[in-house]
Design an enzyme around this catalytic site. Structure first.
Site, short mmCIF file in Angstrom:
data_model
loop_
_atom_site.label_atom_id
_atom_site.label_comp_id
_atom_site.label_asym_id
_atom_site.label_seq_id
_atom_site.Cartn_x
_atom_site.Cartn_y
_atom_site.Cartn_z
N ASP A 88 7.15 -19.19 19.98
CA ASP A 88 6.68 -19.98 18.83
C ASP A 88 7.74 -19.98 17.72
O ASP A 88 7.46 -19.64 16.57
CB ASP A 88 5.36 -19.41 18.30
CG ASP A 88 4.63 -20.40 17.38
OD1 ASP A 88 4.97 -21.60 17.40
OD2 ASP A 88 3.71 -19.97 16.66
N GLY A 148 0.84 -1.19 0.00
CA GLY A 148 0.00 0.00 0.00
C GLY A 148 0.87 1.23 0.00
O GLY A 148 2.06 1.17 0.25
N THR A 149 0.28 2.39 -0.28
CA THR A 149 1.04 3.64 -0.17
C THR A 149 1.07 4.05 1.29
O THR A 149 0.21 3.68 2.08
CB THR A 149 0.38 4.74 -1.01
OG1 THR A 149 -0.96 4.90 -0.57
CG2 THR A 149 0.41 4.38 -2.48
N GLY A 150 2.08 4.85 1.63
CA GLY A 150 2.27 5.19 3.03
C GLY A 150 1.63 6.50 3.46
O GLY A 150 2.02 7.05 4.48
N VAL A 157 0.53 7.29 7.18
CA VAL A 157 1.03 6.28 8.09
C VAL A 157 2.52 6.45 8.32
O VAL A 157 3.01 6.52 9.44
CB VAL A 157 0.73 4.86 7.56
CG1 VAL A 157 1.32 3.81 8.48
CG2 VAL A 157 -0.78 4.66 7.44
#
Length: 322
Positions: free
Chosen positions: A148, A29-31, A34
């Site tokens: 894990d 996705g583009t940032g 964010v």
């Protein structure tokens, strides 16, 4: 964080990050909003989002994703997958955004099986040994039990240029002595994946006799070398399929928590001598006798290219003051 402007647009489903159950893959996705990048700049990331089909288990998986975001956001190490953001879609589902890696070690194992390539060359196993030991040393020093360790949670960039640990959704807090830190009012239970789990944690909850320490990670770490040498799932006759990630299958055998034998062809191959030594030290049944991540790094630095017996190696690292 709830604004639609902060919700990444899914462009294609190509992320290779192994997931905890009921999480689905999404891609790039583009940032914008964010990562504070320019509108025309793209930033690749791996993302985890709760599946629409999680049903009544959605709350459980949401809690696990929130835990993973909390743990990752507190960590900063070149061999631990990088945290990017934790955002929420308009439909309320949370998304954990992380550094993107090309493939998991599990992917590469499956590829070698499909192409009949045989065991990984020792140089690649040694690279995994060094990088993941560095990650574990950092985590355990930071008082975090991964909980894990397996090939599905180990990511590889390029041609083993760097190896990183991911998936912290079942991590547990540790005390400075390496034992589980019990938080009042919070039930801390080791989850892991049975095929990779240490014998001491397979006894159930602590009240039933389970012993939870940083050495549980070391046992699982050792089994990763066995995976790379045999291209098989440890301690089960199950083929690599969906049960590979859960460790639960109808044909699980009775060998959970064991140290599976090394094929004779590898035992006589000098190229694998030190890897086999390390594997045997890490998967000792008595957790008190397993090396710490720091001792493993000391062993690798000093003995990987020397002709030294496992008994001599154990003696030397056990006397190392850490």
């Amino acid at each position: 964080m709830d604004s639609p402007m902060l919700t990444p647009k899914v462009l294609r489903s190509t992320a290779k990050l192994p997931e905890t159950p009921a999480l689905e893959r999404i891609g790039y996705g583009t940032g914008v909003g964010v990562f504070n990048l320019n509108r025309d700049e793209k930033s690749p990331w791996a993302a985890k989002i709760i599946s629409r089909h999680a049903g009544r288990d959605r709350k459980q998986y949401s809690n696990r994703l929130q835990l993973e975001a909390k743990v990752l956001s507190s960590l900063n190490h070149p061999n631990v997958i990088g945290y990017r953001a934790f955002v929420k879609r308009p439909d309320g589902r949370e998304i954990l955004l992380m550094e993107q890696c090309e493939q998991s070690l599990c992917d590469l194992i499956e590829l070698r099986v499909d192409q009949c390539l045989g065991p990984f060359p020792n140089k690649y196993i040694e690279k995994v040994a060094v990088d993941i030991a560095n990650a574990l040393d950092y985590l355990h020093t930071s008082l975090v039990l991964h909980g894990d360790i397996k090939s599905g949670n180990i990511l590889v960039k390029n041609n083993f240029e760097i190896v990183k640990l991911c998936d912290f959704g079942v991590s547990l807090p540790l005390k400075t002595d390496g034992t589980l830190h019990r938080v009042k009012g919070h039930k801390a239970m080791y989850v892991g994946t049975p095929c990779w789990s240490a014998p001491e944690v397979l006894k159930g909850d602590e009240c039933l006799g389970a012993i939870i320490t940083s050495k549980a990670d070391i046992f699982s770490y050792g089994l990763v070398f066995w995976e790379m040498m045999t291209l098989s799932v440890p301690n089960t006759s199950t083929a690599i399929d969906e049960s590979y990630y859960t460790g639960i299958s109808d044909d699980l055998d009775a060998h959970l928590g064991e140290s599976p034998p090394i094929p004779a062809s590898l035992i006589v191959d000098p190229n694998y001598k030190q890897i086999i030594n390390l594997y045997q030290m890490c998967t000792i049944q008595d957790y008190l006798k397993r090396p710490s991540a720091k001792q493993i790094l000391y062993y690798i630095d000093n003995f990987f290219f020397d002709k030294i017996s496992i008994r001599d190696a154990e003696s030397k690292i056990s006397s190392t003051p850490f």
